[in-house]
Scaffold this motif. Structure first.
Motif, PDB file in Angstrom:
ATOM      1  N   ARG A   1      30.500  22.403  49.047  1.00 18.91           N
ATOM      2  CA  ARG A   1      30.186  22.663  47.645  1.00 18.91           C
ATOM      3  C   ARG A   1      31.085  23.199  46.800  1.00 18.91           C
ATOM      4  N   LEU A   2      31.970  24.262  46.952  1.00 21.60           N
ATOM      5  CA  LEU A   2      32.912  24.631  46.388  1.00 21.60           C
ATOM      6  C   LEU A   2      34.109  23.559  45.822  1.00 21.60           C
ATOM      7  N   ALA A   3      34.259  22.699  46.610  1.00 27.16           N
ATOM      8  CA  ALA A   3      35.264  21.720  46.283  1.00 27.16           C
ATOM      9  C   ALA A   3      34.734  20.709  45.435  1.00 27.16           C
ATOM     10  N   SER A   4      33.171  20.441  45.566  1.00 24.36           N
ATOM     11  CA  SER A   4      32.545  19.687  44.458  1.00 24.36           C
ATOM     12  C   SER A   4      32.534  20.109  42.928  1.00 24.36           C
ATOM     13  N   GLU A   5      32.560  21.629  42.947  1.00 25.15           N
ATOM     14  CA  GLU A   5      32.397  22.315  41.619  1.00 25.15           C
ATOM     15  C   GLU A   5      33.476  22.363  41.011  1.00 25.15           C
ATOM     16  N   TYR A   6      34.693  22.228  41.654  1.00 20.85           N
ATOM     17  CA  TYR A   6      36.005  22.575  41.042  1.00 20.85           C
ATOM     18  C   TYR A   6      36.371  21.910  39.641  1.00 20.85           C
ATOM     19  N   ASP A   7      35.890  20.627  39.411  1.00 21.25           N
ATOM     20  CA  ASP A   7      36.189  20.026  38.013  1.00 21.25           C
ATOM     21  C   ASP A   7      35.298  20.655  37.000  1.00 21.25           C
ATOM     22  N   THR A   8      34.320  21.005  37.380  1.00 16.02           N
ATOM     23  CA  THR A   8      33.138  21.567  36.259  1.00 16.02           C
ATOM     24  C   THR A   8      33.564  23.010  36.074  1.00 16.02           C
ATOM     25  N   ALA A   9      33.989  23.729  36.966  1.00 16.70           N
ATOM     26  CA  ALA A   9      34.185  25.173  37.011  1.00 16.70           C
ATOM     27  C   ALA A   9      35.498  25.202  36.017  1.00 16.70           C
ATOM     28  N   PHE A  10      36.380  24.462  36.207  1.00 24.35           N
ATOM     29  CA  PHE A  10      37.786  24.857  35.672  1.00 24.35           C
ATOM     30  C   PHE A  10      38.149  23.799  34.586  1.00 24.35           C
ATOM     31  N   LYS A  11      37.020  23.122  34.161  1.00 24.03           N
ATOM     32  CA  LYS A  11      37.250  21.931  33.206  1.00 24.03           C
ATOM     33  C   LYS A  11      38.110  22.445  31.934  1.00 24.03           C
ATOM     34  N   ASN A  12      37.897  23.837  31.574  1.00 22.08           N
ATOM     35  CA  ASN A  12      38.395  24.127  30.210  1.00 22.08           C
ATOM     36  C   ASN A  12      39.676  24.755  30.308  1.00 22.08           C
ATOM     37  N   VAL A  13      40.239  24.934  31.608  1.00 21.82           N
ATOM     38  CA  VAL A  13      41.576  25.810  31.999  1.00 21.82           C
ATOM     39  C   VAL A  13      42.663  24.688  31.938  1.00 21.82           C
ATOM     40  N   PRO A  14      43.604  25.021  31.037  1.00 20.28           N
ATOM     41  CA  PRO A  14      44.597  24.167  30.694  1.00 20.28           C
ATOM     42  C   PRO A  14      45.554  23.555  31.988  1.00 20.28           C
ATOM     43  N   THR A  15      45.492  24.190  33.163  1.00 19.68           N
ATOM     44  CA  THR A  15      46.338  23.896  34.102  1.00 19.68           C
ATOM     45  C   THR A  15      45.204  23.427  35.152  1.00 19.68           C
ATOM     46  N   VAL A  16      44.226  22.945  34.996  1.00 17.63           N
ATOM     47  CA  VAL A  16      43.281  22.431  35.827  1.00 17.63           C
ATOM     48  C   VAL A  16      43.622  21.101  36.590  1.00 17.63           C
ATOM     49  N   ASP A  17      44.465  20.376  35.901  1.00 17.19           N
ATOM     50  CA  ASP A  17      44.835  19.095  36.560  1.00 17.19           C
ATOM     51  C   ASP A  17      46.123  19.539  37.735  1.00 17.19           C
ATOM     52  N   ASP A  18      46.586  20.539  37.302  1.00 19.65           N
ATOM     53  CA  ASP A  18      47.827  21.085  38.297  1.00 19.65           C
ATOM     54  C   ASP A  18      47.311  21.253  39.833  1.00 19.65           C
ATOM     55  N   PHE A  19      46.171  21.698  39.827  1.00 18.61           N
ATOM     56  CA  PHE A  19      45.749  22.120  41.217  1.00 18.61           C
ATOM     57  C   PHE A  19      44.468  21.246  41.791  1.00 18.61           C
ATOM     58  N   ARG A  20      44.144  20.017  40.955  1.00 15.39           N
ATOM     59  CA  ARG A  20      43.093  19.269  41.297  1.00 15.39           C
ATOM     60  C   ARG A  20      42.761  18.789  42.807  1.00 15.39           C
ATOM     61  N   VAL A  21      44.057  18.431  43.392  1.00 15.39           N
ATOM     62  CA  VAL A  21      43.937  17.931  44.822  1.00 15.39           C
ATOM     63  C   VAL A  21      43.626  18.879  45.570  1.00 15.39           C
ATOM     64  N   ALA A  22      43.966  20.176  45.549  1.00 20.15           N
ATOM     65  CA  ALA A  22      43.614  21.235  46.483  1.00 20.15           C
ATOM     66  C   ALA A  22      42.092  21.677  45.931  1.00 20.15           C
ATOM     67  N   GLY A  23      41.867  21.750  44.797  1.00 17.21           N
ATOM     68  CA  GLY A  23      40.518  22.251  44.477  1.00 17.21           C
ATOM     69  C   GLY A  23      39.449  21.296  44.788  1.00 17.21           C
ATOM     70  N   ASN A  24      39.709  20.143  45.041  1.00 17.47           N
ATOM     71  CA  ASN A  24      38.750  18.946  45.368  1.00 17.47           C
ATOM     72  C   ASN A  24      38.600  18.844  46.830  1.00 17.47           C
ATOM     73  N   ASP A  25      39.421  19.468  47.543  1.00 18.13           N
ATOM     74  CA  ASP A  25      39.737  19.386  49.194  1.00 18.13           C
ATOM     75  C   ASP A  25      38.844  20.491  49.706  1.00 18.13           C
ATOM     76  N   PRO A  26      37.824  20.028  50.749  1.00 20.00           N
ATOM     77  CA  PRO A  26      36.872  21.284  51.246  1.00 20.00           C
ATOM     78  C   PRO A  26      37.943  22.146  52.276  1.00 20.00           C
ATOM     79  N   GLN A  27      38.789  21.513  52.666  1.00 20.34           N
ATOM     80  CA  GLN A  27      39.923  22.476  53.578  1.00 20.34           C
ATOM     81  C   GLN A  27      40.400  23.482  52.745  1.00 20.34           C
ATOM     82  N   ASN A  28      40.635  23.364  51.503  1.00 22.72           N
ATOM     83  CA  ASN A  28      41.362  24.435  50.673  1.00 22.72           C
ATOM     84  C   ASN A  28      40.664  25.779  50.972  1.00 22.72           C
ATOM     85  N   TYR A  29      39.172  25.656  51.074  1.00 22.31           N
ATOM     86  CA  TYR A  29      38.464  26.718  50.992  1.00 22.31           C
ATOM     87  C   TYR A  29      37.978  27.473  52.426  1.00 22.31           C
ATOM     88  N   ILE A  30      38.624  27.010  53.249  1.00 20.33           N
ATOM     89  CA  ILE A  30      38.744  27.521  54.521  1.00 20.33           C
ATOM     90  C   ILE A  30      39.825  28.516  54.868  1.00 20.33           C
TER      91      ILE A  30
END
Length: 415
Positions: free
Chosen positions: A37-66
């Motif tokens: 769930r957390l991985a699926s919410e990354y794009d929406t949760a941080f869409k207005n943050v200027p650096t959102v693209d810098d961390f997208r790969v990790a933010g979209n990866d469920p393993q990032n949250y383990i």
């Protein structure tokens, strides 16, 4: 103490769950259940943050949250402390993992106590004063299955754990923090419903907060019975509160938020504190009850950055409680290290200003010593003075901003 005094504490903090994980905890169970769930919410949760693209790969990866085994600090602490010593730190804050010490009710792990003694000895051998946190949000599964801090009768379990740890470590430590950020825990877990146990009940949040005040006060008394020389406090999360206008609703909004964030807990506990530990990350500007921050500069998590405003918070809380203040956390998520030196410079100026205004400061512990697991955000936020390469055997690299901090520490010491 004074910023330019020999006794002033300069260093950084960690929470050992964030550096090493622990399976027998409520948080570990929660992250396993919520990683997708957390991985699926990354794009929406941080869409207005200027650096959102810098961390997208990790933010979209469920393993990032383990959390897993963290950054392997538990295995490499001696080498990690070498790096902190090279930065001229004379203090280091860490936490005890309750589930490792007491895996079952009343069953204590002597091997973990031996590890803690070796760990603390290494901190001291590297010229640093250990600052111990007893509770940094994580709890044994067995404790939460009993209802955790929602039930007053469960306070005794934490008090017994604290008594055991303090008895065992009384010759090793002097500075103790009972709880880390009681208000963040109660808000995220019981009002916003974002963290375990994901409730949305103001009444339950109030009960939990009240039980934490009671447990703190009793652990203070327990600590003093074990060793009167213990210096005991909490790591209390606060902010600067700014009125954007003179509306009655804005005055009420500020008053309410100061009460629920600061005064509710501190008014009940400050007489059972030897100093005040403060975690500070931001200022909040209010229009009525609504926060409307300028966000002219934001960190990688989208938090408004006005570090100079910590001065106002220090003056306000010192004038109210008349306790020496140890800054136990203060920092920013800054993956490319572009703002951390500025943040440190502004903060140190604010500390000088606060001291000139009469605030008694004990020390400054930056958050964070090393990049690590940032709770429900996982591994992508980079708070560390020391970078950790998760793709290359967790290699450590001292960031330029950390070198700047080291230079300023020497300057304050007159070396």
């Amino acid at each position: 103490m004074a910023l330019r005094g020999k006794e002033f504490l300069w260093g950084a903090s960690i929470a050992n769950y964030q550096t090493d994980g622990a399976e027998n905890t409520q948080w570990y169970e929660w992250e396993l259940a919520n990683a997708d769930r957390l991985a699926s919410e990354y794009d929406t949760a941080f869409k207005n943050v200027p650096t959102v693209d810098d961390f997208r790969v990790a933010g979209n990866d469920p393993q990032n949250y383990i959390s897993g085994m963290g950054i392997r600090h538990r295995e490499r602490y001696d080498a990690d402390f070498d790096k902190l010593q090279a930065l001229h730190f004379n203090a280091f804050r860490f936490s005890v993992e309750w589930a490792r010490v007491e895996p079952e009710p009343g069953v204590y792990n002597e091997q973990e106590v031996a590890f803690l003694k070796d760990y603390i000895a290494a901190i001291k051998a590297h010229g640093m004063t250990p600052v111990l946190t007893l509770w940094h949000w994580t709890m044994p599964v067995w404790f939460t299955e009993k209802g955790g801090f929602e039930k007053r009768e469960n306070e005794r379990y934490f008090e017994e754990f604290a008594a055991y740890v303090l008895q065992k470590l009384q010759d090793d430590i002097d500075i103790v923090l009972t709880f880390n950020e009681w208000n963040v825990y109660t808000f995220a877990g019981y009002i916003a419903g974002e963290w375990a146990p994901m409730q949305t009940s103001f009444l339950t949040a109030f009960k939990v907060a009240l039980h934490l005040t009671e447990a703190h006060n009793r652990v203070y008394d327990i600590a003093k019975m074990i060793k009167p020389a213990f210096k005991v406090s909490v790591a209390h999360n606060t902010a600067d509160f700014i009125a954007l206008n003179r509306k009655v609703t804005t005055k009420l909004g500020l008053a309410w938020n100061r009460w629920q964030r600061d005064n509710f807990f501190l008014d009940r506990t400050y007489q059972k504190m030897d100093f005040l530990g403060l975690n500070w990350y931001n200022a909040d500007s209010y229009d009525g009850f609504t926060v409307k921050n300028p966000n002219e500069k934001v960190n990688d998590m989208g938090w408004d950055m006005r570090p100079i405003r910590i001065e106002k918070t220090l003056v306000r809380l010192y004038n109210r409680y008349q306790l020496p203040i140890l800054i136990t956390e203060n920092g920013l998520a800054d993956g490319d290290d572009s703002d951390r030196e500025w943040w440190l410079s502004e903060t140190l100026q604010a500390l000088e200003n606060a001291e000139s205004a009469g605030v008694d400061l004990m020390g400054y512990l930056h958050w964070l010593a090393f990049d690590n697991f940032e709770w429900d955000k996982g591994y992508w936020p980079r708070f560390g003075l020391i970078a950790v390469d998760y793709e290359n055997d967790y290699a450590r690299d001292i960031r330029p901003s950390a070198q700047y901090y080291a230079t300023r520490i020497l300057e304050y010491r007159g070396k």
